[in-house]
Design an enzyme around this catalytic site. Structure first.
Site, mmCIF file in Angstrom:
data_model
loop_
_atom_site.group_PDB
_atom_site.id
_atom_site.type_symbol
_atom_site.label_atom_id
_atom_site.label_comp_id
_atom_site.label_asym_id
_atom_site.label_seq_id
_atom_site.Cartn_x
_atom_site.Cartn_y
_atom_site.Cartn_z
ATOM 1 N N LYS A 9 1.085 -1.256 0.130
ATOM 2 C CA LYS A 9 -0.593 -0.362 -0.079
ATOM 3 C C LYS A 9 0.665 1.469 0.039
ATOM 4 C CE LYS A 9 -2.517 -2.017 4.099
ATOM 5 N NZ LYS A 9 -1.821 -2.853 3.502
ATOM 6 N N THR A 10 1.909 1.338 0.412
ATOM 7 C CA THR A 10 2.981 2.666 1.544
ATOM 8 C C THR A 10 3.545 2.819 -0.671
ATOM 9 O OG1 THR A 10 3.254 2.218 3.461
ATOM 10 C CG2 THR A 10 4.690 3.231 2.284
ATOM 11 N N ARG A 25 6.297 -8.026 1.286
ATOM 12 C CA ARG A 25 7.301 -7.929 2.400
ATOM 13 C C ARG A 25 7.928 -9.106 3.220
ATOM 14 N NH1 ARG A 25 4.070 -4.984 6.961
ATOM 15 N NH2 ARG A 25 4.348 -3.428 5.678
ATOM 16 N N ASP A 41 -0.685 6.517 6.697
ATOM 17 C CA ASP A 41 -0.538 4.761 7.238
ATOM 18 C C ASP A 41 -1.435 4.360 8.115
ATOM 19 O OD1 ASP A 41 -0.696 2.575 6.359
ATOM 20 O OD2 ASP A 41 1.961 2.052 7.415
ATOM 21 N N THR A 93 -5.036 -1.838 7.354
ATOM 22 C CA THR A 93 -5.463 -2.974 7.193
ATOM 23 C C THR A 93 -6.730 -3.498 8.028
ATOM 24 O OG1 THR A 93 -4.323 -3.171 9.283
ATOM 25 C CG2 THR A 93 -3.350 -3.486 7.787
#
Length: 356
Positions: free
Chosen positions: A82-83, A235, A127, A176
């Protein structure tokens, strides 16, 4: 005192001359591993194909209108990019991006300060936006809709309300837990997208790209072996590449093959399904202590010594996606696939009927 200080400076300069290969940019890269491997464009961003196609059209339309993008909300499990996607959007739009997180915006002046510092067309990325407090949300409402800040000055009877104009900007929120976002805030986002877990083939491409950036030699089967154990999450895949490369350098010739990848991940106790020790402990607990469930999340957390939030945010998303764990109104329970994966004999038909 000055003589000692000068002597220390001389020693430091001598050490630097003896070690010329140590450069500042390398140290910065080591400190920020994720920033070094983040893709900057849609062409280098792997996965989320449908989302990328939609965003390309939206960005091109915004360019032709010569206006900022609509506010965007990305949600989904952690580690899916997302980032990174927010950074790619900023790069494609040719604008700067300011990155912050909701817990860092505790006081009104925090959110006001960052909004006042924005310039026309810039992107503000927040975030874990579901953790914004009510005051920060109230400040964001007019900023997102009308590009104004409502501020008050003075005290008691001398209070005055001011409307301070803001340059037009794009807010990108990431969370999330989309369900914990308040309705009024969620409705102010013009574009809402969910990020999906990656396939093994997509993760293999991510792994090969990361290995190339880090100058790690890896073949196709080695990348796929790591991908299968990465829980559908880039990740985790990127983290495992470094761990497997350490093993390859020490125990082998430095090249990651399928055999090297499997051996190193076995040592890390990550099985062929991507489950680690905590995941297996959680599933075994439900089977062995609670006859397969259902059992409450608080009970599970206390029994395995983990925080409830860790189980909900880290363990459960993949276990639910993989069909190994089920949520019910009475608690969590395992599926028949869990028994097969862990090699545990399933319950009798009558017991199964009673439990499931």
């Amino acid at each position: 005192m000055s003589i000692i200080s000068d002597d220390n400076d001389f020693q430091e300069q001598s050490l630097q001359k003896k070690n010329p290969v140590v450069k500042a940019e390398v140290i910065e890269c080591d400190k920020s591993f994720e920033n070094c491997i983040r893709p900057k464009t849609f062409d280098s961003y792997i996965g989320q194909s449908a989302l990328k196609d939609t965003l390309k059209i939206t960005i091109e339309a915004a360019r032709r209108r010569e206006k900022p993008l609509d506010h965007l909300l990305f949600y989904g499990p952690p580690g899916l990019g997302k980032t990174t996607l927010a950074g790619v959007i900023a790069e494609e739009m040719g604008v700067d991006i300011k990155i912050t997180s909701a817990p860092a915006l505790e006081r009104p002046r925090d959110i006001i300060g960052i909004l006042m510092s924005l310039e026309g067309g810039e992107i503000l990325f927040i975030d874990e936006i579901h953790r914004l407090n009510k005051v920060a949300e109230e400040i964001l409402y007019p900023a997102m809709e009308d590009f104004y800040l409502d501020m008050t000055t003075g005290k008691s009877q001398t209070v005055k309300t001011l409307r301070v104009p803001l340059p037009k900007f794009t807010l990108i929120g990431a969370t999330t837990k989309a369900g914990e976002l308040s309705g009024p805030l969620r409705d102010r986002f013009g574009i809402i997208h969910r990020l999906e877990f990656y396939t093994d083939e997509e993760l293999a491409k991510v792994i090969k790209r990361t290995a190339g950036i880090l100058d790690i030699e890896i073949d196709e089967k080695g990348a796929l072996a790591i991908a299968r154990r990465s829980r559908g999450t880039p990740r985790i895949a990127n983290r495992l590449v470094k761990r497997v490369s350490d093993y390859a350098i020490v125990k082998h010739d430095g090249k990651i093959t399928e055999d090297v990848a499997n051996k190193s991940l076995d040592i890390l106790k990550i099985d062929e399904f991507g489950l680690d020790t905590t995941d297996r402990s959680l599933l075994r607990l439900i089977i062995e202590k609670y006859d397969g469930g259902p059992v409450g999340i608080e009970t599970i957390a206390a029994a395995i010594g983990e925080d409830v939030r860790t189980i909900e945010d880290v363990c459960e998303p993949f276990l639910l996606q993989a069909g190994l764990l089920q949520r019910t109104p009475r608690g969590r329970k395992v599926s028949p696939a869990t028994y097969r994966h862990l090699g545990i004999e399933s319950k009798s038909p009558t017991s199964q009927q009673r439990l499931f």
